[in-house]
Design an enzyme around this catalytic site. Structure first.
Site, PDB file in Angstrom:
ATOM      1  N   CYS A  51       1.130  -0.955   0.064  1.00  0.00           N
ATOM      2  CA  CYS A  51       0.263   0.103  -0.106  1.00  0.00           C
ATOM      3  C   CYS A  51       0.752   1.301   0.106  1.00  0.00           C
ATOM      4  CB  CYS A  51      -1.226  -0.072   2.221  1.00  0.00           C
ATOM      5  SG  CYS A  51      -2.073  -1.498   1.662  1.00  0.00           S
ATOM      6  N   THR A  52       1.845   1.260   0.565  1.00  0.00           N
ATOM      7  CA  THR A  52       3.151   2.390   0.997  1.00  0.00           C
ATOM      8  C   THR A  52       3.877   2.185  -0.867  1.00  0.00           C
ATOM      9  OG1 THR A  52       3.761   2.174   3.081  1.00  0.00           O
ATOM     10  CG2 THR A  52       5.194   3.398   1.646  1.00  0.00           C
TER      11      THR A  52
END
Ligand code: BEZ
Length: 223
Positions: A51-52
């Protein structure tokens, strides 16, 4: 109503409106859409590796989306405080600052409204075992119509260039009565829409090249 289920969201459905808190303040979703295109996308959880990388990449591409009149808006089942701290990490790790809103959907109201939950991944759950969101993408046009729905598992980061390419295909098709072939990118030849026939086809597309009666390519003047 009791016992009734909401109709599933399909391409062509009006994107349901909702009110939510976001990192840029509270929103009413239809007011947020306004006259713009919108890409609404969910991720499983803040402070997670894939997600980062995704949020950093969407932040880097934000100017490209803006050029096309597209507003980005993210979502996960985490709190505002969590989103805000994580945005600092994303900037540190990827060099790109997320300035578009991220919805804090801890209660999963929007997640269920948009069916951003899966059946298969029993590891993508919070500490109480309640499912987190998957990697959903909704491309919504200025009439608030859902034009594309994508679902990726938590384990697979999305291809951000593909999301931009879908927007390019939809906007080019809306403007020109064309469709786009496999692996098309802007600048490539396009396909004349099957509904465009006869005199209209040759008038609109003087460079029309018919490979088969049903497969007709054309170039488009560059924008
Ligand atoms: C990730 O973003 O790396 C991730 C999040 C939830 C489950 C699996 C991977």
């Amino acid at each position: 109503m009791a016992g009734e289920r909401a109709a599933p969201l399909r391409l062509g459905s009006i994107a349901p409106s909702f009110k939510a808190d976001t990192t840029n303040g509270p929103i009413d979703f239809h007011e947020f859409i306004g006259d713009s295109w919108v890409v609404l996308f969910s991720h499983p959880e803040d402070y997670t590796p894939v997600c980062t990388t995704e949020l950093g990449e969407m932040a880097r591409l934000d100017p490209e989306f803006k050029k096309r009149g597209v507003k980005l808006i993210g979502l996960s089942a985490n709190t505002l405080g969590s989103h805000e701290g994580w945005i600092n990490d994303i900037t540190e790790v990827t060099g790109s600052r997320v300035s578009f809103p991220i919805i804090a959907d801890k209660e999963r109201k929007v997640a269920y409204l948009y069916d951003m939950i899966d059946y298969q991944d029993t590891t993508n759950v919070d500490s109480k075992g309640i499912a987190f969101t998957i990697r959903s993408v909704f491309v919504i046009d200025p009439k608030k119509t859902i034009r594309t729905i994508l679902s990726y598992p938590a384990s697979t980061g999305r291809n951000s260039a593909e999301i931009l390419r879908i927007v390019d295909s939809l906007q080019t098709g809306d403007k020109n009565k064309i469709t786009t072939p496999v692996n098309w990118v802007p600048g490539d030849d396009v396909i004349v829409h099957p509904a465009v026939q006869g005199e209209e086809a040759t008038r609109l597309f003087p460079n029309l090249r018919a490979v088969k009666p049903y497969l007709r390519f054309t170039s488009l003047p560059s924008a």
